[in-house]
Design an enzyme around this catalytic site. Structure first.
Site, short mmCIF file in Angstrom:
data_model
loop_
_atom_site.label_atom_id
_atom_site.label_comp_id
_atom_site.label_asym_id
_atom_site.label_seq_id
_atom_site.Cartn_x
_atom_site.Cartn_y
_atom_site.Cartn_z
N PRO A 83 -3.53 -45.98 -40.30
CA PRO A 83 -3.73 -45.12 -41.49
C PRO A 83 -2.77 -43.93 -41.61
CG PRO A 83 -5.36 -44.62 -39.83
CD PRO A 83 -4.56 -45.78 -39.29
N CYS A 84 -1.51 -44.23 -41.88
CA CYS A 84 -0.51 -43.18 -42.04
C CYS A 84 -0.76 -42.34 -43.30
CB CYS A 84 0.89 -43.76 -42.03
SG CYS A 84 1.18 -45.04 -43.26
#
Length: 166
Positions: free
Chosen positions: A136-137
């Site tokens: 989850p950047c």
């Protein structure tokens, strides 16, 4: 020879390519990008590969992604097969530890991996993340709270953050 299976899926922001090997998911493309994006990306982590369109192999990955994009899934349960430098892998592992709906800064990730001065390198590693949402950047924002770069575009980043805030 590695077989890279691919299929397309519809998202709220457009169609995107999903790619997996026999070992797990390897890539999620930018909405509405041509297949050429996948071809260019694959040259870096894989030396000897072939592409095969295969909706059956990709179905479990796409099902989870669709459930996530509709707010029905908060945590992914799928094998991941990403390749990167040891530094990139450390950054991506730190990203996977971020809770659903939480955000942090680039310096927060640098501190988390024990290298507080590596903020720019953290940004580069985040930019090289091949599987958005699963690693989850999008949960990394500027220290001032502003939206910063995202491989799949700021609208997708904003959508994912809003989705997780509901």
């Amino acid at each position: 020879m590695t077989v890279l299976y691919f299929d397309t899926m519809s998202s709220v922001l457009g169609n995107l390519y999903v790619v997996a090997s026999d070992e797990g998911i390897v890539y999620i493309g930018t909405p509405n990008a041509p297949f050429e994006e996948v071809e260019v990306w694959a040259k870096r982590p894989f030396e000897n590969y072939v592409f095969e369109e295969n909706s059956e192999k990709l179905a479990p990955y796409i099902e989870q992604l669709e459930a996530y994009f509709t707010g029905e899934l908060r945590a992914f349960d799928m094998p991941i097969h990403v390749k990167g430098t040891p530094f990139q892998l450390a950054v991506w592992d730190a990203l996977k530890e971020l809770p659903y709906g939480a955000t942090t800064s680039y310096s927060g990730i640098a501190e988390r991996i024990g290298n507080p001065k590596a903020v720019r390198a953290v940004g580069a590693a985040i930019g090289a993340n091949p599987i958005l949402a699963i690693i989850p950047c999008h949960r990394v924002i500027g220290k001032n709270g502003k939206m910063t770069g995202f491989r799949s575009g700021i609208p997708m980043k904003e959508f994912l953050l809003q989705l997780e805030q509901k």
